[in-house]
Design a protein around this motif. Sequence first.
Motif, PDB file in Angstrom:
ATOM      1  N   GLN A  27       0.832  -1.196   0.000  1.00 37.52           N
ATOM      2  CA  GLN A  27       0.000   0.000   0.000  1.00 37.52           C
ATOM      3  C   GLN A  27       0.872   1.252   0.000  1.00 37.52           C
ATOM      4  OE1 GLN A  27      -2.860  -1.040  -0.889  1.00 37.52           O
ATOM      5  NE2 GLN A  27      -4.197  -0.560   0.823  1.00 37.52           N
ATOM      6  N   GLY A  28       0.666   2.120  -0.989  1.00 41.26           N
ATOM      7  CA  GLY A  28       1.351   3.398  -1.027  1.00 41.26           C
ATOM      8  C   GLY A  28       2.763   3.373  -1.587  1.00 41.26           C
ATOM      9  N   MET A  29       3.196   2.233  -2.118  1.00 39.34           N
ATOM     10  CA  MET A  29       4.540   2.148  -2.705  1.00 39.34           C
ATOM     11  C   MET A  29       4.582   2.805  -4.074  1.00 39.34           C
ATOM     12  SD  MET A  29       5.841  -1.743  -2.079  1.00 39.34           S
ATOM     13  CE  MET A  29       7.024  -1.494  -3.377  1.00 39.34           C
ATOM     14  N   PRO A  30       5.748   3.280  -4.492  1.00 37.20           N
ATOM     15  CA  PRO A  30       5.880   3.714  -5.887  1.00 37.20           C
ATOM     16  C   PRO A  30       5.752   2.492  -6.792  1.00 37.20           C
ATOM     17  CG  PRO A  30       7.984   3.891  -4.728  1.00 37.20           C
ATOM     18  CD  PRO A  30       6.975   3.449  -3.738  1.00 37.20           C
ATOM     19  N   ILE A  31       5.269   2.717  -8.015  1.00 33.89           N
ATOM     20  CA  ILE A  31       5.017   1.581  -8.900  1.00 33.89           C
ATOM     21  C   ILE A  31       6.108   1.371  -9.939  1.00 33.89           C
ATOM     22  CG2 ILE A  31       2.531   1.637  -8.550  1.00 33.89           C
ATOM     23  CD1 ILE A  31       2.367   2.988 -11.359  1.00 33.89           C
ATOM     24  N   GLN A  32       7.051   2.291 -10.058  1.00 29.84           N
ATOM     25  CA  GLN A  32       8.180   2.146 -10.977  1.00 29.84           C
ATOM     26  C   GLN A  32       9.369   2.877 -10.360  1.00 29.84           C
ATOM     27  OE1 GLN A  32       8.398   0.515 -14.094  1.00 29.84           O
ATOM     28  NE2 GLN A  32       6.415  -0.315 -13.533  1.00 29.84           N
ATOM     29  N   THR A  33      10.568   2.443 -10.684  1.00 26.04           N
ATOM     30  CA  THR A  33      11.757   3.089 -10.115  1.00 26.04           C
ATOM     31  C   THR A  33      11.879   4.547 -10.545  1.00 26.04           C
ATOM     32  OG1 THR A  33      13.158   2.281 -11.916  1.00 26.04           O
ATOM     33  CG2 THR A  33      13.042   0.927  -9.934  1.00 26.04           C
ATOM     34  N   MET A  81      -1.971   2.381 -13.528  1.00 29.17           N
ATOM     35  CA  MET A  81      -2.088   3.607 -14.313  1.00 29.17           C
ATOM     36  C   MET A  81      -3.248   3.574 -15.306  1.00 29.17           C
ATOM     37  SD  MET A  81       1.861   4.752 -15.000  1.00 29.17           S
ATOM     38  CE  MET A  81       2.309   3.311 -15.948  1.00 29.17           C
ATOM     39  N   ASP A  82      -4.224   2.685 -15.083  1.00 29.38           N
ATOM     40  CA  ASP A  82      -5.357   2.597 -15.991  1.00 29.38           C
ATOM     41  C   ASP A  82      -6.572   2.110 -15.212  1.00 29.38           C
ATOM     42  OD1 ASP A  82      -6.717   2.799 -18.376  1.00 29.38           O
ATOM     43  OD2 ASP A  82      -5.820   1.038 -19.297  1.00 29.38           O
ATOM     44  N   ASN A  83      -7.737   2.247 -15.815  1.00 26.46           N
ATOM     45  CA  ASN A  83      -8.976   1.776 -15.193  1.00 26.46           C
ATOM     46  C   ASN A  83      -9.584   0.609 -15.959  1.00 26.46           C
ATOM     47  OD1 ASN A  83      -8.911   3.741 -13.134  1.00 26.46           O
ATOM     48  ND2 ASN A  83      -9.723   5.252 -14.562  1.00 26.46           N
ATOM     49  N   ALA A  90       0.723  -7.417 -21.085  1.00 21.28           N
ATOM     50  CA  ALA A  90       0.681  -6.077 -21.674  1.00 21.28           C
ATOM     51  C   ALA A  90       0.788  -5.018 -20.582  1.00 21.28           C
ATOM     52  CB  ALA A  90      -0.607  -5.888 -22.475  1.00 21.28           C
ATOM     53  N   THR A  91       1.227  -5.412 -19.389  1.00 23.40           N
ATOM     54  CA  THR A  91       1.368  -4.496 -18.252  1.00 23.40           C
ATOM     55  C   THR A  91       2.706  -4.754 -17.561  1.00 23.40           C
ATOM     56  OG1 THR A  91       0.508  -5.904 -16.458  1.00 23.40           O
ATOM     57  CG2 THR A  91      -1.120  -4.780 -17.859  1.00 23.40           C
ATOM     58  N   ARG A  92       2.971  -3.920 -16.572  1.00 22.29           N
ATOM     59  CA  ARG A  92       4.114  -4.152 -15.683  1.00 22.29           C
ATOM     60  C   ARG A  92       3.626  -4.481 -14.276  1.00 22.29           C
ATOM     61  NH1 ARG A  92       9.310  -0.652 -17.070  1.00 22.29           N
ATOM     62  NH2 ARG A  92       9.459  -1.183 -19.265  1.00 22.29           N
ATOM     63  N   ALA A  93       2.412  -4.945 -14.191  1.00 19.87           N
ATOM     64  CA  ALA A  93       1.799  -5.270 -12.903  1.00 19.87           C
ATOM     65  C   ALA A  93       2.578  -6.377 -12.193  1.00 19.87           C
ATOM     66  CB  ALA A  93       0.351  -5.715 -13.124  1.00 19.87           C
ATOM     67  N   PRO A  94       2.619  -6.338 -10.864  1.00 22.16           N
ATOM     68  CA  PRO A  94       3.338  -7.375 -10.117  1.00 22.16           C
ATOM     69  C   PRO A  94       2.604  -8.713 -10.078  1.00 22.16           C
ATOM     70  CG  PRO A  94       2.343  -5.797  -8.619  1.00 22.16           C
ATOM     71  CD  PRO A  94       2.127  -5.265  -9.999  1.00 22.16           C
ATOM     72  N   ALA A  95       1.312  -8.728 -10.349  1.00 22.95           N
ATOM     73  CA  ALA A  95       0.538  -9.970 -10.329  1.00 22.95           C
ATOM     74  C   ALA A  95       0.796 -10.720 -11.632  1.00 22.95           C
ATOM     75  CB  ALA A  95      -0.945  -9.649 -10.165  1.00 22.95           C
ATOM     76  N   ARG A  96       1.760 -11.624 -11.622  1.00 26.30           N
ATOM     77  CA  ARG A  96       2.201 -12.312 -12.841  1.00 26.30           C
ATOM     78  C   ARG A  96       2.323 -13.807 -12.559  1.00 26.30           C
ATOM     79  NH1 ARG A  96       3.562  -8.161 -15.602  1.00 26.30           N
ATOM     80  NH2 ARG A  96       4.351  -9.311 -17.382  1.00 26.30           N
ATOM     81  N   PHE A 149      -0.159   2.363 -22.501  1.00 21.87           N
ATOM     82  CA  PHE A 149       0.660   3.254 -21.674  1.00 21.87           C
ATOM     83  C   PHE A 149       0.662   4.685 -22.218  1.00 21.87           C
ATOM     84  CE2 PHE A 149       2.561  -0.617 -19.950  1.00 21.87           C
ATOM     85  CZ  PHE A 149       2.790  -0.265 -18.630  1.00 21.87           C
ATOM     86  N   GLN A 150       0.404   4.847 -23.515  1.00 19.13           N
ATOM     87  CA  GLN A 150       0.384   6.181 -24.121  1.00 19.13           C
ATOM     88  C   GLN A 150      -0.520   7.119 -23.325  1.00 19.13           C
ATOM     89  OE1 GLN A 150       2.296   6.582 -27.080  1.00 19.13           O
ATOM     90  NE2 GLN A 150       2.078   8.743 -26.615  1.00 19.13           N
ATOM     91  N   GLN A 151      -1.671   6.618 -22.879  1.00 14.72           N
ATOM     92  CA  GLN A 151      -2.592   7.442 -22.087  1.00 14.72           C
ATOM     93  C   GLN A 151      -2.289   7.382 -20.593  1.00 14.72           C
ATOM     94  OE1 GLN A 151      -3.987   5.127 -24.472  1.00 14.72           O
ATOM     95  NE2 GLN A 151      -3.884   6.794 -25.948  1.00 14.72           N
ATOM     96  N   GLY A 152      -1.622   6.329 -20.146  1.00 14.26           N
ATOM     97  CA  GLY A 152      -1.422   6.140 -18.711  1.00 14.26           C
ATOM     98  C   GLY A 152      -0.183   6.780 -18.129  1.00 14.26           C
ATOM     99  N   LEU A 153       0.812   7.083 -18.939  1.00 17.19           N
ATOM    100  CA  LEU A 153       2.085   7.581 -18.399  1.00 17.19           C
ATOM    101  C   LEU A 153       1.974   8.885 -17.635  1.00 17.19           C
ATOM    102  CD1 LEU A 153       4.785   6.682 -21.078  1.00 17.19           C
ATOM    103  CD2 LEU A 153       4.476   5.717 -18.797  1.00 17.19           C
ATOM    104  N   GLN A 154       1.039   9.747 -18.010  1.00 17.74           N
ATOM    105  CA  GLN A 154       0.915  11.014 -17.293  1.00 17.74           C
ATOM    106  C   GLN A 154       0.486  10.805 -15.847  1.00 17.74           C
ATOM    107  OE1 GLN A 154      -1.175  10.133 -19.792  1.00 17.74           O
ATOM    108  NE2 GLN A 154      -3.259  10.419 -19.065  1.00 17.74           N
TER     109      GLN A 154
END
Length: 166
Positions: A27-33, A81-83, A90-96, A149-154
């Motif tokens: 909870q509350g961690m950054p999601i990318q370095t 970064m998306d809904n 197609a993600t960098r999610a940790p649930a893999r 990611f084009q829409q999610g990076l912001q």
Amino acid sequence: MNKPAAPAAPIAMQALGYVRSPFHSVQGMPIQTVAAAEVEGQLQVLPQFQPGLRDIEGFEYLIFITHLHQAVEKLEVVPFMDNSSHGVFATRAPARPNRIGLSIVQLTKVESGCLYFKGNDMLDGTPVLDIKPYVPALDQRHTERIGWFQQGLQKLPSTQSDDRMR
């Protein structure tokens, strides 16, 4: 026509060290370095692997291949970064399926088998399976095609981990 591949045998790996981190909960961690550029961490390499650190101080950035030890296994996720739901590949999610993580960190110091770094997006106790030097001429690619990611990076600078991967 080729025969289908036989099911793979289990692959055994061992941690070469463990991350010390200020993050004790997802909870509350950054999601990318890149979103945690100033967050410090340490990798304490186990004694039997410390000879492999020779000459590592010559690199500014390292790639850590990690075992996401508190993640679950999913094939479809709603990334941070998306809904919308996406296939996990197609993600960098940790649930893999194999719970493998990749973090590019900035090495700040090497001392007594311990790597000190910035850019920490890992939980305390994260097992590190491998370390590779980051070499821009080998690792950097320019691309315009980055899918959803084009829409999610912001959203990256303000997005933190929550419980959606459980």
